[in-house]
Design a protein around this motif. Structure first.
Motif, PDB file in Angstrom:
ATOM      1  N   ASN A  50       0.815  -1.215   0.000  1.00  0.00           N
ATOM      2  CA  ASN A  50       0.000   0.000   0.000  1.00  0.00           C
ATOM      3  C   ASN A  50       0.847   1.261   0.000  1.00  0.00           C
ATOM      4  O   ASN A  50       1.832   1.362   0.744  1.00  0.00           O
ATOM      5  N   PHE A  51       0.479   2.207  -0.839  1.00  0.00           N
ATOM      6  CA  PHE A  51       1.100   3.524  -0.911  1.00  0.00           C
ATOM      7  C   PHE A  51       0.033   4.591  -0.695  1.00  0.00           C
ATOM      8  O   PHE A  51      -1.175   4.319  -0.763  1.00  0.00           O
ATOM      9  N   TRP A 102       6.411  -1.457 -15.459  1.00  0.00           N
ATOM     10  CA  TRP A 102       5.105  -0.838 -15.265  1.00  0.00           C
ATOM     11  C   TRP A 102       4.445  -1.445 -14.026  1.00  0.00           C
ATOM     12  O   TRP A 102       4.579  -2.642 -13.760  1.00  0.00           O
ATOM     13  N   VAL A 103       3.750  -0.610 -13.282  1.00  0.00           N
ATOM     14  CA  VAL A 103       3.080  -1.058 -12.061  1.00  0.00           C
ATOM     15  C   VAL A 103       1.591  -0.763 -12.189  1.00  0.00           C
ATOM     16  O   VAL A 103       1.203   0.359 -12.540  1.00  0.00           O
ATOM     17  N   GLN A 104       0.783  -1.776 -11.921  1.00  0.00           N
ATOM     18  CA  GLN A 104      -0.667  -1.581 -11.892  1.00  0.00           C
ATOM     19  C   GLN A 104      -1.106  -1.393 -10.446  1.00  0.00           C
ATOM     20  O   GLN A 104      -0.735  -2.175  -9.566  1.00  0.00           O
ATOM     21  N   VAL A 105      -1.869  -0.333 -10.197  1.00  0.00           N
ATOM     22  CA  VAL A 105      -2.358  -0.042  -8.853  1.00  0.00           C
ATOM     23  C   VAL A 105      -3.872   0.090  -8.881  1.00  0.00           C
ATOM     24  O   VAL A 105      -4.475   0.358  -9.925  1.00  0.00           O
ATOM     25  N   VAL A 106      -4.475  -0.101  -7.731  1.00  0.00           N
ATOM     26  CA  VAL A 106      -5.917   0.056  -7.587  1.00  0.00           C
ATOM     27  C   VAL A 106      -6.159   1.164  -6.569  1.00  0.00           C
ATOM     28  O   VAL A 106      -5.498   1.242  -5.537  1.00  0.00           O
ATOM     29  N   GLU A 117       7.086   2.719 -13.138  1.00  0.00           N
ATOM     30  CA  GLU A 117       7.548   2.551 -11.763  1.00  0.00           C
ATOM     31  C   GLU A 117       8.286   3.791 -11.260  1.00  0.00           C
ATOM     32  O   GLU A 117       8.066   4.245 -10.125  1.00  0.00           O
ATOM     33  N   LYS A 118       9.177   4.363 -12.092  1.00  0.00           N
ATOM     34  CA  LYS A 118       9.937   5.540 -11.648  1.00  0.00           C
ATOM     35  C   LYS A 118       9.008   6.702 -11.326  1.00  0.00           C
ATOM     36  O   LYS A 118       9.220   7.424 -10.342  1.00  0.00           O
ATOM     37  N   GLU A 119       7.989   6.896 -12.145  1.00  0.00           N
ATOM     38  CA  GLU A 119       7.038   7.975 -11.903  1.00  0.00           C
ATOM     39  C   GLU A 119       6.232   7.710 -10.644  1.00  0.00           C
ATOM     40  O   GLU A 119       5.936   8.633  -9.876  1.00  0.00           O
ATOM     41  N   LEU A 120       5.882   6.452 -10.411  1.00  0.00           N
ATOM     42  CA  LEU A 120       5.118   6.104  -9.214  1.00  0.00           C
ATOM     43  C   LEU A 120       5.928   6.350  -7.956  1.00  0.00           C
ATOM     44  O   LEU A 120       5.439   6.942  -6.985  1.00  0.00           O
ATOM     45  N   MET A 121       7.194   5.918  -7.961  1.00  0.00           N
ATOM     46  CA  MET A 121       8.021   6.015  -6.763  1.00  0.00           C
ATOM     47  C   MET A 121       8.299   7.453  -6.343  1.00  0.00           C
ATOM     48  O   MET A 121       8.518   7.731  -5.166  1.00  0.00           O
ATOM     49  N   THR A 122       8.308   8.377  -7.309  1.00  0.00           N
ATOM     50  CA  THR A 122       8.558   9.786  -6.980  1.00  0.00           C
ATOM     51  C   THR A 122       7.291  10.511  -6.540  1.00  0.00           C
ATOM     52  O   THR A 122       7.371  11.665  -6.128  1.00  0.00           O
ATOM     53  N   SER A 123       6.152   9.821  -6.609  1.00  0.00           N
ATOM     54  CA  SER A 123       4.879  10.486  -6.308  1.00  0.00           C
ATOM     55  C   SER A 123       4.127   9.865  -5.147  1.00  0.00           C
ATOM     56  O   SER A 123       3.054  10.347  -4.782  1.00  0.00           O
ATOM     57  N   VAL A 124       4.666   8.795  -4.576  1.00  0.00           N
ATOM     58  CA  VAL A 124       3.964   8.119  -3.488  1.00  0.00           C
ATOM     59  C   VAL A 124       4.918   7.875  -2.324  1.00  0.00           C
ATOM     60  O   VAL A 124       6.139   7.999  -2.450  1.00  0.00           O
ATOM     61  N   VAL A 125       4.336   7.515  -1.187  1.00  0.00           N
ATOM     62  CA  VAL A 125       5.090   7.157   0.000  1.00  0.00           C
ATOM     63  C   VAL A 125       4.335   6.024   0.678  1.00  0.00           C
ATOM     64  O   VAL A 125       3.104   5.958   0.591  1.00  0.00           O
ATOM     65  N   PRO A 126       5.029   5.068   1.300  1.00  0.00           N
ATOM     66  CA  PRO A 126       4.315   4.003   2.012  1.00  0.00           C
ATOM     67  C   PRO A 126       3.369   4.564   3.062  1.00  0.00           C
ATOM     68  O   PRO A 126       3.589   5.654   3.612  1.00  0.00           O
ATOM     69  N   THR A 127       2.313   3.836   3.343  1.00  0.00           N
ATOM     70  CA  THR A 127       1.288   4.323   4.278  1.00  0.00           C
ATOM     71  C   THR A 127       1.758   4.286   5.725  1.00  0.00           C
ATOM     72  O   THR A 127       1.118   4.895   6.590  1.00  0.00           O
ATOM     73  N   ASP A 128       2.833   3.598   6.016  1.00  0.00           N
ATOM     74  CA  ASP A 128       3.325   3.525   7.394  1.00  0.00           C
ATOM     75  C   ASP A 128       3.782   4.905   7.858  1.00  0.00           C
ATOM     76  O   ASP A 128       4.495   5.601   7.138  1.00  0.00           O
ATOM     77  N   PRO A 129       3.391   5.330   9.069  1.00  0.00           N
ATOM     78  CA  PRO A 129       3.768   6.674   9.548  1.00  0.00           C
ATOM     79  C   PRO A 129       5.271   6.877   9.686  1.00  0.00           C
ATOM     80  O   PRO A 129       5.767   7.986   9.521  1.00  0.00           O
TER      81      PRO A 129
END
Length: 299
Positions: A50-51, A102-106, A117-129
């Protein structure tokens, strides 16, 4: 009232340090494509991870990545800031010159989409605080602001302490080794943290995606670092308790604030100087100075 104030400070330190490591699951997926299984061993996240969106928005493609790479007409939709995503599939596309993964997300609303993947990683963060905390303090502008605030606060508190001739760690210290010990632990932790960035980047990435405050379930090198964080918390609480018994209320508050400023300054100095290998001899010199200064003042 004095005991209440010190209890509040201790509880705040405890709450900030023992933040839970819970990670909420949006969905679970039973299907694992061949690419997903192949890439699980080379990445710190996998299907079901989860991100949360950390940028203004991200654009997802509704069709298959092959259609987008072949420049066929595709539909897209955006996911706004602070929305959760779950990884449902990972796909390798060698013919893609931009990014072959490529990463598929819901999304929270159940919409499926693909993204590089590179675009995803620069735009999300894991949900863990804890992961979000690490991401927040990794930004350069945040660190710069903290450095400026700490330096200005330290100068102001030291000048105020000199004017009032009140105790100050390392200079006019109280008869307690806890403040000096806390400063030494902070300096060692900062040096160890910077060393992880240089020599154990892959291990630190694993901790970023799978954080925990339990040092006994982590790899040994991470276990030592987590133990140092716990040591800071324990010695910090002992310091607050000892200071409130040895100083009047106003002097104790001023001493504790000055101690926070010194610890922050030590963290900045050693975490940066270690990146240039200067931090190691500097750490040895500082530990020698802190110990000898305390015993000289409290012989």
């Amino acid at each position: 009232m004095r005991n209440v104030y010190f209890a509040i400070i201790s509880l705040l330190l405890l709450a900030m340090t023992t933040t839970s490591c819970y990670r909420e699951r949006l969905h679970t997926f039973d299907e694992n494509t061949e690419d997903s299984v192949f890439l699980e061993g080379s990445r710190h996240y996998s299907v079901g991870y989860n991100f949360i969106v950390n940028s203004d928005s991200i654009i997802l493609i509704s069709q298959q990545p092959e259609e987008h790479v072949s420049q066929l007409q595709t539909d897209s939709f955006s996911i706004p800031y602070n929305q959760q995503l779950a990884v449902s599939d990972i796909h390798i596309l060698p013919q893609d010159s931009i990014d072959s993964v490529w990463v598929q997300v819901v999304s929270e609303k159940g919409r499926l989409g693909w993204i590089h993947e590179k675009e995803l990683m620069t735009s999300v963060v894991p949900t863990d605080p804890i992961s979000q905390f690490i991401m927040f303090f990794s930004h350069s502008h945040v660190m710069l602001a903290i450095i400026l605030v700490v330096i200005m606060s330290a100068i102001y508190i030291m000048r105020l302490s000199n004017m009032r001739n009140v105790p100050l760690v390392h200079l006019r210290d109280i008869d307690s080794f806890y403040p000096s010990l806390l400063c030494i632990i902070v300096a060692c932790s900062a040096t160890f943290y910077a060393s992880l960035q240089m020599f154990g980047a892959e291990t630190w990435q694993h901790f970023y995606y799978h954080p925990s405050i339990n040092p006994f379930i982590m790899p040994p090198i991470l276990g030592v670092f987590i133990s140092s964080v716990w040591a800071m918390l324990i010695v910090g609480i002992a310091t607050v308790d000892d200071v409130r018994h040895k100083l009047p209320f106003e002097e104790a508050i001023l001493y504790l604030f000055s101690l926070v400023g010194v610890c922050s300054l030590l963290y900045i100095i050693f975490s940066i100087s270690t990146l240039y290998y200067v931090g190691y001899p500097l750490l040895g010199a500082y530990c020698y100075y802190a110990v000898t200064k305390y015993f000289r003042n409290n012989a």
